[in-house]
Design a protein around this motif. Structure first.
Motif, PDB file in Angstrom:
ATOM      1  N   PRO A 199       0.809  -1.220   0.000  1.00  0.00           N
ATOM      2  CA  PRO A 199       0.000   0.000   0.000  1.00  0.00           C
ATOM      3  C   PRO A 199       0.846   1.276   0.000  1.00  0.00           C
ATOM      4  CG  PRO A 199      -0.931  -1.580   1.521  1.00  0.00           C
ATOM      5  CD  PRO A 199       0.414  -2.122   1.078  1.00  0.00           C
ATOM      6  N   GLN A 200       2.001   1.225   0.627  1.00  0.00           N
ATOM      7  CA  GLN A 200       2.873   2.391   0.636  1.00  0.00           C
ATOM      8  C   GLN A 200       3.477   2.610  -0.753  1.00  0.00           C
ATOM      9  OE1 GLN A 200       6.021   2.336   3.516  1.00  0.00           O
ATOM     10  NE2 GLN A 200       6.501   4.482   3.203  1.00  0.00           N
ATOM     11  N   VAL A 201       3.929   1.550  -1.384  1.00  0.00           N
ATOM     12  CA  VAL A 201       4.477   1.656  -2.740  1.00  0.00           C
ATOM     13  C   VAL A 201       3.414   2.231  -3.668  1.00  0.00           C
ATOM     14  CG1 VAL A 201       5.328   0.342  -4.728  1.00  0.00           C
ATOM     15  CG2 VAL A 201       6.142  -0.223  -2.434  1.00  0.00           C
ATOM     16  N   GLU A 202       2.198   1.712  -3.563  1.00  0.00           N
ATOM     17  CA  GLU A 202       1.113   2.186  -4.419  1.00  0.00           C
ATOM     18  C   GLU A 202       0.786   3.648  -4.146  1.00  0.00           C
ATOM     19  OE1 GLU A 202      -2.132  -0.598  -4.118  1.00  0.00           O
ATOM     20  OE2 GLU A 202      -0.839  -2.262  -4.712  1.00  0.00           O
ATOM     21  N   SER A 203       0.839   4.060  -2.885  1.00  0.00           N
ATOM     22  CA  SER A 203       0.544   5.468  -2.584  1.00  0.00           C
ATOM     23  C   SER A 203       1.630   6.375  -3.143  1.00  0.00           C
ATOM     24  CB  SER A 203       0.357   5.690  -1.080  1.00  0.00           C
ATOM     25  OG  SER A 203       1.583   5.620  -0.376  1.00  0.00           O
ATOM     26  N   TYR A 204       2.885   5.909  -3.111  1.00  0.00           N
ATOM     27  CA  TYR A 204       3.968   6.697  -3.689  1.00  0.00           C
ATOM     28  C   TYR A 204       3.781   6.878  -5.197  1.00  0.00           C
ATOM     29  CZ  TYR A 204       6.860   6.326   0.569  1.00  0.00           C
ATOM     30  OH  TYR A 204       7.363   6.417   1.849  1.00  0.00           O
ATOM     31  N   LEU A 205       3.289   5.833  -5.852  1.00  0.00           N
ATOM     32  CA  LEU A 205       3.168   5.884  -7.314  1.00  0.00           C
ATOM     33  C   LEU A 205       1.810   6.371  -7.811  1.00  0.00           C
ATOM     34  CD1 LEU A 205       5.087   2.678  -8.439  1.00  0.00           C
ATOM     35  CD2 LEU A 205       5.842   5.054  -8.494  1.00  0.00           C
ATOM     36  N   SER A 206       0.838   6.534  -6.928  1.00  0.00           N
ATOM     37  CA  SER A 206      -0.489   6.951  -7.396  1.00  0.00           C
ATOM     38  C   SER A 206      -0.473   8.287  -8.137  1.00  0.00           C
ATOM     39  CB  SER A 206      -1.509   6.958  -6.254  1.00  0.00           C
ATOM     40  OG  SER A 206      -1.177   7.914  -5.284  1.00  0.00           O
ATOM     41  N   PRO A 207       0.382   9.267  -7.770  1.00  0.00           N
ATOM     42  CA  PRO A 207       0.412  10.492  -8.572  1.00  0.00           C
ATOM     43  C   PRO A 207       0.994  10.280  -9.976  1.00  0.00           C
ATOM     44  CG  PRO A 207       1.420  10.879  -6.410  1.00  0.00           C
ATOM     45  CD  PRO A 207       1.192   9.395  -6.560  1.00  0.00           C
ATOM     46  N   CYS A 208       1.559   9.119 -10.225  1.00  0.00           N
ATOM     47  CA  CYS A 208       2.173   8.831 -11.521  1.00  0.00           C
ATOM     48  C   CYS A 208       1.194   8.222 -12.518  1.00  0.00           C
ATOM     49  CB  CYS A 208       3.349   7.876 -11.340  1.00  0.00           C
ATOM     50  SG  CYS A 208       4.649   8.475 -10.255  1.00  0.00           S
ATOM     51  N   VAL A 209      -0.004   7.860 -12.074  1.00  0.00           N
ATOM     52  CA  VAL A 209      -0.944   7.175 -12.960  1.00  0.00           C
ATOM     53  C   VAL A 209      -1.221   7.975 -14.234  1.00  0.00           C
ATOM     54  CG1 VAL A 209      -3.305   6.279 -13.171  1.00  0.00           C
ATOM     55  CG2 VAL A 209      -1.929   5.731 -11.153  1.00  0.00           C
ATOM     56  N   PRO A 210      -1.459   9.288 -14.166  1.00  0.00           N
ATOM     57  CA  PRO A 210      -1.680  10.013 -15.429  1.00  0.00           C
ATOM     58  C   PRO A 210      -0.494   9.900 -16.392  1.00  0.00           C
ATOM     59  CG  PRO A 210      -2.405  11.351 -13.587  1.00  0.00           C
ATOM     60  CD  PRO A 210      -1.680  10.157 -13.008  1.00  0.00           C
ATOM     61  N   TYR A 211       0.709  10.002 -15.875  1.00  0.00           N
ATOM     62  CA  TYR A 211       1.902   9.860 -16.720  1.00  0.00           C
ATOM     63  C   TYR A 211       1.993   8.445 -17.286  1.00  0.00           C
ATOM     64  CZ  TYR A 211       6.771   9.133 -18.024  1.00  0.00           C
ATOM     65  OH  TYR A 211       7.910   8.790 -18.703  1.00  0.00           O
ATOM     66  N   LEU A 212       1.721   7.452 -16.463  1.00  0.00           N
ATOM     67  CA  LEU A 212       1.863   6.060 -16.882  1.00  0.00           C
ATOM     68  C   LEU A 212       0.812   5.639 -17.903  1.00  0.00           C
ATOM     69  CD1 LEU A 212       2.681   4.474 -13.416  1.00  0.00           C
ATOM     70  CD2 LEU A 212       4.267   4.829 -15.322  1.00  0.00           C
ATOM     71  N   THR A 213      -0.310   6.324 -17.927  1.00  0.00           N
ATOM     72  CA  THR A 213      -1.365   5.960 -18.876  1.00  0.00           C
ATOM     73  C   THR A 213      -1.457   6.901 -20.071  1.00  0.00           C
ATOM     74  OG1 THR A 213      -2.986   7.141 -17.522  1.00  0.00           O
ATOM     75  CG2 THR A 213      -2.776   4.760 -17.167  1.00  0.00           C
ATOM     76  N   ASN A 214      -0.974   8.140 -19.903  1.00  0.00           N
ATOM     77  CA  ASN A 214      -1.108   9.122 -20.982  1.00  0.00           C
ATOM     78  C   ASN A 214       0.216   9.684 -21.483  1.00  0.00           C
ATOM     79  OD1 ASN A 214      -3.965   9.033 -20.844  1.00  0.00           O
ATOM     80  ND2 ASN A 214      -3.893  10.377 -19.072  1.00  0.00           N
ATOM     81  N   GLY A 215       1.325   9.350 -20.813  1.00  0.00           N
ATOM     82  CA  GLY A 215       2.620   9.893 -21.205  1.00  0.00           C
ATOM     83  C   GLY A 215       2.763  11.346 -20.797  1.00  0.00           C
ATOM     84  N   GLY A 216       3.597  12.061 -21.492  1.00  0.00           N
ATOM     85  CA  GLY A 216       3.836  13.465 -21.157  1.00  0.00           C
ATOM     86  C   GLY A 216       5.010  13.590 -20.211  1.00  0.00           C
ATOM     87  N   THR A 217       4.843  14.404 -19.192  1.00  0.00           N
ATOM     88  CA  THR A 217       5.883  14.653 -18.206  1.00  0.00           C
ATOM     89  C   THR A 217       5.346  14.288 -16.834  1.00  0.00           C
ATOM     90  OG1 THR A 217       6.721  16.473 -19.548  1.00  0.00           O
ATOM     91  CG2 THR A 217       7.398  16.421 -17.240  1.00  0.00           C
TER      92      THR A 217
END
Length: 115
Positions: free
Chosen positions: A28-46
């Motif tokens: 759950p901690q790993v997932e919380s760290y990466l949750s702000p990355c979901v838009p980047y991981l699914t849509n690219g960009g920066t």
């Protein structure tokens, strides 16, 4: 829907503070760290600063091979739940954040190979 996502994120963030020093980083901690990355991981960009801070936090909390392998499995499991993840963006995330994480971000990595 947005309120539910925020509530889930807050709950996951609270779990992050319950880890005892010397313990492996929980999923759950790993997932919380990466949750702000979901838009980047699914849509690219920066990736956002919050995303890169999360990547950096994973790096800081995975000092041993066992920690990195555990975090790798958490990331792999979480990535498998995102059907629209861009593998190239995922692989490039640490570089985009300028963080040498030591843990690949991928659905297809063999986490036992992580050193």
């Amino acid at each position: 829907m947005k309120n539910v996502a925020i509530a889930v994120f807050v709950a996951l963030a609270m779990v992050a503070f319950m880890v005892e020093p010397g313990q492996a980083i929980p999923c759950p901690q790993v997932e919380s760290y990466l949750s702000p990355c979901v838009p980047y991981l699914t849509n690219g960009g920066t990736p956002t600063q919050a995303c890169c801070t999360g990547v950096s936090n994973i790096q800081k909390n995975t000092p041993t091979v066992a920690d990195r392998q555990g975090a790798c499995q958490c990331i792999k499991d979480a990535a498998s739940r995102l059907p629209k993840i861009d593998e190239a963006a995922a692989t490039n995330l640490p570089t985009a954040c300028n963080v040498k994480i030591g843990v690949p971000i991928s659905k297809s990595i063999n986490c036992k190979d992580v050193k």
